[in-house]
Structures are given as C-alpha cells and as structure tokens.
Design a protein around this motif. Structure first.
Motif, short mmCIF file in Angstrom:
data_model
loop_
_atom_site.label_atom_id
_atom_site.label_comp_id
_atom_site.label_asym_id
_atom_site.label_seq_id
_atom_site.Cartn_x
_atom_site.Cartn_y
_atom_site.Cartn_z
N ASN A 1 38.96 39.39 34.12
CA ASN A 1 37.64 39.01 33.60
C ASN A 1 37.50 39.17 32.10
O ASN A 1 36.56 38.67 31.51
CB ASN A 1 36.56 39.87 34.26
N SER B 1 36.80 26.90 37.40
CA SER B 1 36.14 28.20 37.54
C SER B 1 36.44 28.80 38.91
O SER B 1 36.70 29.99 39.04
CB SER B 1 34.63 28.07 37.37
N GLY C 1 29.93 48.20 36.16
CA GLY C 1 30.12 46.89 36.80
C GLY C 1 28.83 46.17 36.91
O GLY C 1 27.79 46.71 36.61
N THR D 1 39.78 30.19 38.92
CA THR D 1 39.83 31.43 38.15
C THR D 1 39.37 32.62 38.98
O THR D 1 39.86 33.73 38.83
CB THR D 1 38.93 31.28 36.92
N LEU D 2 38.39 32.37 39.85
CA LEU D 2 37.86 33.47 40.65
C LEU D 2 38.74 33.80 41.85
O LEU D 2 38.66 34.89 42.40
CB LEU D 2 36.45 33.13 41.15
N GLN E 1 39.52 45.74 50.03
CA GLN E 1 38.13 46.22 49.88
C GLN E 1 37.95 47.71 49.87
O GLN E 1 37.20 48.25 49.09
CB GLN E 1 37.36 45.75 51.09
N PHE F 1 38.30 49.61 46.73
CA PHE F 1 37.22 49.42 45.75
C PHE F 1 36.04 50.30 46.07
O PHE F 1 35.50 51.00 45.22
CB PHE F 1 36.76 47.96 45.74
N ILE F 2 35.63 50.25 47.34
CA ILE F 2 34.45 51.02 47.72
C ILE F 2 34.72 52.51 47.53
O ILE F 2 33.90 53.24 46.98
CB ILE F 2 34.05 50.70 49.19
N PHE G 1 40.25 41.31 46.25
CA PHE G 1 39.12 42.12 46.72
C PHE G 1 39.06 42.15 48.24
O PHE G 1 38.92 43.21 48.85
CB PHE G 1 37.81 41.59 46.16
N PHE G 2 39.21 40.99 48.87
CA PHE G 2 39.09 40.98 50.33
C PHE G 2 40.27 41.65 51.00
O PHE G 2 40.13 42.23 52.08
CB PHE G 2 38.86 39.57 50.86
N PHE H 1 41.21 47.80 40.04
CA PHE H 1 40.13 47.64 39.06
C PHE H 1 40.66 47.09 37.75
O PHE H 1 40.04 46.23 37.13
CB PHE H 1 39.42 48.98 38.81
N SER I 1 40.93 37.14 42.02
CA SER I 1 40.12 38.35 42.15
C SER I 1 39.51 38.45 43.54
O SER I 1 39.51 39.51 44.16
CB SER I 1 38.99 38.36 41.13
N LEU I 2 39.01 37.31 44.05
CA LEU I 2 38.40 37.31 45.38
C LEU I 2 39.42 37.69 46.44
O LEU I 2 39.14 38.50 47.33
CB LEU I 2 37.85 35.91 45.70
N MET J 1 41.19 43.38 38.07
CA MET J 1 39.93 42.63 38.00
C MET J 1 39.39 42.57 36.58
O MET J 1 38.99 41.52 36.09
CB MET J 1 38.84 43.33 38.81
N LEU K 1 27.70 31.27 44.81
CA LEU K 1 29.16 31.19 44.96
C LEU K 1 29.56 30.11 45.94
O LEU K 1 30.47 29.32 45.67
CB LEU K 1 29.71 32.54 45.43
#
Lengths: 294, 302
Positions: free
Chosen positions: B233, B273, B302, B276-277, B288, B291-292, B284-285, B226, B280-281, B229, B49
């Motif tokens: 994707n 690319s 996943g 595109t990410l 977090q 998600f966990i 997520f941050f 979720f 989501s990144l 994401m 990454l």
C-alpha cells in the motif's frame, strides 16, 4: 542470563540502535536545524533565524488555510471513527452466530484502505456521475457536487477513513470480550438497564483501549496524505489541502527544504502538545486494573 | 427481583414462566436488532468493493449509467487495455517491481525485529531502559518530521531512485511498531525451555534460532503479513524516492494511469485497481487469524 557479558544484549539490539541514530535521531535533529535555514538543494543551507516561522505565522495564508483544514479534518474524523468503531464492537459483542464473518467483513477495508487503488475507487465513487450520485438520483435526490464544492470535498476523505474503522473495532472488541462477565450479572441483579451497564461498567473498563486508539488515530490522522493527494488533489480552493500535502509540495516540488521543515515542526509540535494533553488528562479518566485510585 | 440463576433452565422441561418468556422475547428482539445493524453496515462496507470488481468487467459507457454492480455485457477489455498501460512497460512489470521491494523488506524486517526484540526481552544491558523508551517514542513520532533529512541523507549517499531507502531502514528494525509487538509476544512466553537449552551448552544465538524462533513463529508471521500489506500500500515512500518509471511499484503506476489515460478510461483504471488489491486480499483471507491476533496483542494502526 547469568555468565554472559553484560554487553551481550547490546549486540542483539545493535541494528535497532544503528537505525535509530541514522534514520530517526539524526534526521530529527537535522530537520529542527533546517527549519531555521533557507535551503534550496542547490547551495548549502543558509541560516535565517526564525524567518521561516515568522513567515508561517504572519504572512502565509496558505499555511493558515491548510492548518485550519487539518484541524477540522482531525477533529471530525477521529471522534467519528472511534465512536463508530466502538458502537459496532458493542453490537458484535454478543453471543451471535457468525460473529467472525462480520468481524472479517468489517476488517477488510482497514487492510485495503491505505491502498492507492481504494483512493482511486473513491475518486470514481464521488465523481459527478459516479456511483454515489447514481444512487442518489435513483432514490429521487439531487446529485451532489462532491469534489467541486469546498464544503463537501473534505467529507469524502473523512468518509474514506471512517470506512476503515475495522482495526480500531477489532481492538475494542478484544477489550470488550475481556470484561469480566460476573460484573454484568451483578449489574443485572441490581436492576441496571443496558445503558447504565454500558456507561458505568463497560466504558470505564475499556478506557485504556479508548486512550490507545485515540492517540494512534490522532497521530495518524494528522499525517493523512494519500487520500487528499489522490482523491481531491488538495482542492477545490485548497479545501482539502492538509498540512502533509503542503509540506510535500514545499519540499519536493518547490525544493524549499528549510520552509518545509519549519511547517513539519509546527505540525509535530501540535501533535506533541495534543499527545501530552491526552497523557496528562489520562490520569483522570483512564482506568487501569489494580489501580487503587479510581 | 428474581436473580437470573434462579430461572429454570430450558432443558428442564418445566413449562416456561411468564417472566422467562418475556426475557426470551427480549433476547430475540435484541438479537434481531443486532443482526439488522450488522447486515446493513456490512453491506455498506462491502458494496464499494463488490461494485468495483463488477465495474472492472463493464464497458466504459456502462460504468456511468447504472449503480448496479452486475455488468450487462461482461468484458475483459478493461483488463487487456489497462495491462498494456501508457508506458513502455506492462502492468506485470510494475507488479514485479513491487515484489522486488516487498520481499527483501519483509525478510529484513522479520530478522531484525526478532533479534532486537530478543535483546530487549531477554537481556539486561546498560542503557536498556532509555533505549526502550526510544522504541515507544519512535512509535508515536510522526514520520513527517524526519522525512526531509532522510531524503537528504539518501541523496548524499547516492541512493535516490533505488530501492535501498525503502529496504535499509526496515532491515535495521526501523518499524518500531513491529519491534514492540514481538517484545510483547516474547514477554508472554516462559523462559524454561531457553534456560534448559543454555544449561545444555547452547549459546544465546543458538537458543534464539532453535528455541525462541519456533515459539515466536505466529508473531513473526504477523509481522511479515503486516509488512507485506503496508509495503504493497505504501505510496509516499516510492513517490519521494523512486523517480524513473522503469522502477515504479504498482501504487505509483496506478497514480500514473490516472494522470495519463484519457479522461474517460475508468474501466481500465478500475481493472488495474482490482488487480492491485488482489495480492493483499488473497494473503488476508489465507492468513486472517494472524492479522486478528496481531492487532489484538499489539494494537495496530490502520
């Protein structure tokens, strides 16, 4: 709740029931029917009996190849991914500073891994002059032909999925953290070594989670599509031509809906049989708290 | 064998015994080994990454000459050229399409899953058991069996090349996983407050909106994240249902860019690319913990 009509709850689940009938129930039955027909979208489906299945099992060499590739893929990817996820979870399950940092770092690939962007990245990493071969050359090795050699191509896709071990790991880690600490102390007093403790205490206690991960990962691996579609495009020599790719091509490129349905039913049957075997065997190896049998 | 609890505690200032020293040294070695494994694996995990981000600022020639992630002459040419795309639309157009798929889908999922989970967790009704079994069965049912007739259904009602096939099944609680997750969460919440509200004369819908939803907020947020994401994707769904380039989401646009840019424009492709990410990144941050928690309570694919 007392006093309400006994049908009140049904109103709340009504959207689900409607969706279930329209988008799951009906298509499920319809695809079984279609698998016994010849249907090219232009004329209406024509009943052909078991002809699709006969062709699949006797004359279709692509199917033969694709089935073998799929089984190889699933039976290598799933165990490798689970063992790796469990290993890292065990390493993390210790009073370490920065455990949250590592958990996050390992989880990020699972979040992004399904993305086409990552598949694109993979395609570049394993290209002839891509990152992997540059590193290999730098270390004094011979560059490897990843995509040109049928023996290597499937491995790149397996590697992409193992790279996404994070979500399985987080589930393992949660289970490991819920193991009663007094059991470990008791084992230490009895003089059990780390391996014995793991083998006889930890492992049995987390079997429900192993079982859960095993089922979910297997069902998912059988449906792998993005990886081979983008990275290897099924090649070379169909060495990464997984069944979902074959189904997609038959249905949406050749418009042979009946035949594609038959392949998807074979794939479904394989997944079902394996899931049933797993459930049936789970009585022998999955430990549930409060269960008197084991 | 000395029981661990008999060992003098470090804060007692007694000189450490030989056994204690040995145990401490063992613990230090253990920690060192664990850290080494974690760091090495972590680097291997993250390097692709990091490298990708670095590579998106490289010239095309440099990309194939060094495995280092640091660009020698950083340039944003890849982003500029990639953004233009080989179509009449910019990449921004495809981002808007993705957003336009995601937002209604996430809202529909959140509302329908909450309603349905509430029905399952708080009511008794005829056929509940069987219906709940179908939730679990759908969870395990491979989509591959239902995909073809779904396509035919959407074709017959004229929904092909629109976002409806992507929206409607989710708005009818079609993602069994989310329903299951919210049910699990609801079962762990005590009913006292709801019963009190009912005694005060609130009907079940009011109870849901004013009492249950606030308590369910973490679960609903997890569901939304979720779904965000996964939709971002999602590739196969749009690939089957969307045919005109004008309506492509970013996942299809990226695939198109590999197929159409001249063989060596990898820096453009990687730059897009990375973009595109990015959503989501970021999400997520920022979120977090949801998600966990989400995957620890429900267990997620996943």
């Amino acid at each position: 709740m007392g006093g309400d009509s006994k049908y009140l709850g049904l109103w709340y689940v009504a959207p689900y029931v409607l969706g279930l009938l329209l988008f799951t129930g009906f298509p499920f039955v319809a695809s079984f029917y279609l698998s016994f027909t010849d249907y090219d979208l232009l004329s209406s489906p024509e009943w052909v009996g078991t002809a699709n299945y006969e062709k699949l099992f006797t004359r279709d060499r692509t199917f033969d190849k694709s089935l073998r590739v799929t089984l190889t893929y699933v039976f290598t990817t799933v165990p490798l991914k689970l063992v790796f996820a469990l290993f890292i979870a065990v390493v993390l399950n210790y009073r370490l500073k920065g455990i949250n940092f590592f958990r996050t770092a390992y989880y990020v690939p699972s979040i992004l891994g399904g993305s086409i962007a990552i598949a694109v990245l993979w395609r570049y990493i394993f290209a002839d002059t891509g990152l992997m071969n540059m590193i290999i050359t730098m270390l004094g090795g011979e560059p490897i032909n990843w995509f040109g050699d049928p023996d290597n191509a499937l491995f790149t896709i397996t590697l992409l999925r193992i790279w996404q071990f994070g979500s399985a790991m987080v589930i393992f880690l949660a289970a490991l953290q819920s193991v009663d600490k007094s059991l470990y102390e008791a084992a230490a007093i009895d003089g059990a070594g780390p391996w014995q403790t793991f083998r006889n205490i930890t492992l049995p206690l987390i079997t429900p989670v192993i079982f859960f991960n095993l089922i979910m990962q297997t069902v998912q691996a059988f449906q792998e599509f993005n990886g081979p579609y983008i990275i290897t495009e099924g090649g070379p020599l169909k060495s990464t031509y997984l069944l979902p790719l074959y189904i997609y091509d038959e249905a949406f490129k050749s418009f042979d809906m009946g035949y594609a349905s038959a392949i998807s039913w074979v794939l479904f049957a394989i997944i079902m049989v394996l899931t049933l075997i797993a459930f049936w065997s789970s009585k022998k190896w999955v430990y549930y708290a409060g269960d008197k049998r084991s | 064998m000395v029981a661990l609890t008999d060992l003098p505690k470090p804060d007692q200032k007694t000189p450490p015994t030989a056994l204690e020293l040995k145990l401490r040294r063992k613990a230090r070695i253990n920690t060192a080994i664990r850290y080494s494994v974690l760091i090495v694996v972590g680097l291997i995990m993250v390097y692709p990454l990091v490298w990708m981000i670095g590579a998106s600022f490289k010239t095309n020639a440099e990309m194939f000459s060094s495995p280092s992630f640091w660009p020698k002459e950083p340039t944003i040419q890849g982003f500029i050229d990639g953004w233009k795309t080989s179509t009449p639309y910019t990449f921004g157009h495809f981002f808007l399409n993705s957003l336009w798929i995601i937002i209604p889908k996430v809202i529909g999922t959140a509302i329908s899953c909450t309603l349905v989970a509430y029905g399952f967790a708080r009511f008794e009704f005829p056929g509940k058991k069987i219906l709940f079994v179908t939730v679990i069965a759908t969870l395990l049912l491979p989509n591959v069996v239902t995909r073809i007739p779904q396509y035919l259904l959407f074709r017959d009602i004229g929904w092909l090349d629109s976002f409806l096939p992507l929206w409607v099944p989710s708005a009818l609680a079609g993602d069994a996983f989310f329903v299951f997750m919210v049910i699990q969460f609801l079962r762990a919440i005590p009913r006292d407050m709801e019963e009190a509200a009912r005694v005060d004369g609130a009907n079940t819908l009011q109870t849901l909106v004013y009492i249950v939803v606030p308590m369910l907020a973490p679960a609903i947020i997890s569901v939304c994240l979720f779904q965000f994401m996964w939709t971002m994707n999602d590739f196969l769904g749009p690939l089957i249902y969307i045919s005109s380039v004008e309506k492509y989401p970013v996942s299809l646009a990226l695939k198109l860019s590999i197929d159409t840019t001249e063989a060596f424009a990898w820096n453009q492709i990687l730059a897009m690319s990375v973009l595109t990410l990015l959503p989501s990144l970021t999400v997520f941050f920022l979120a977090q913990k949801y998600f966990i928690e989400g995957i620890s309570t429900g267990g997620v694919k996943g």
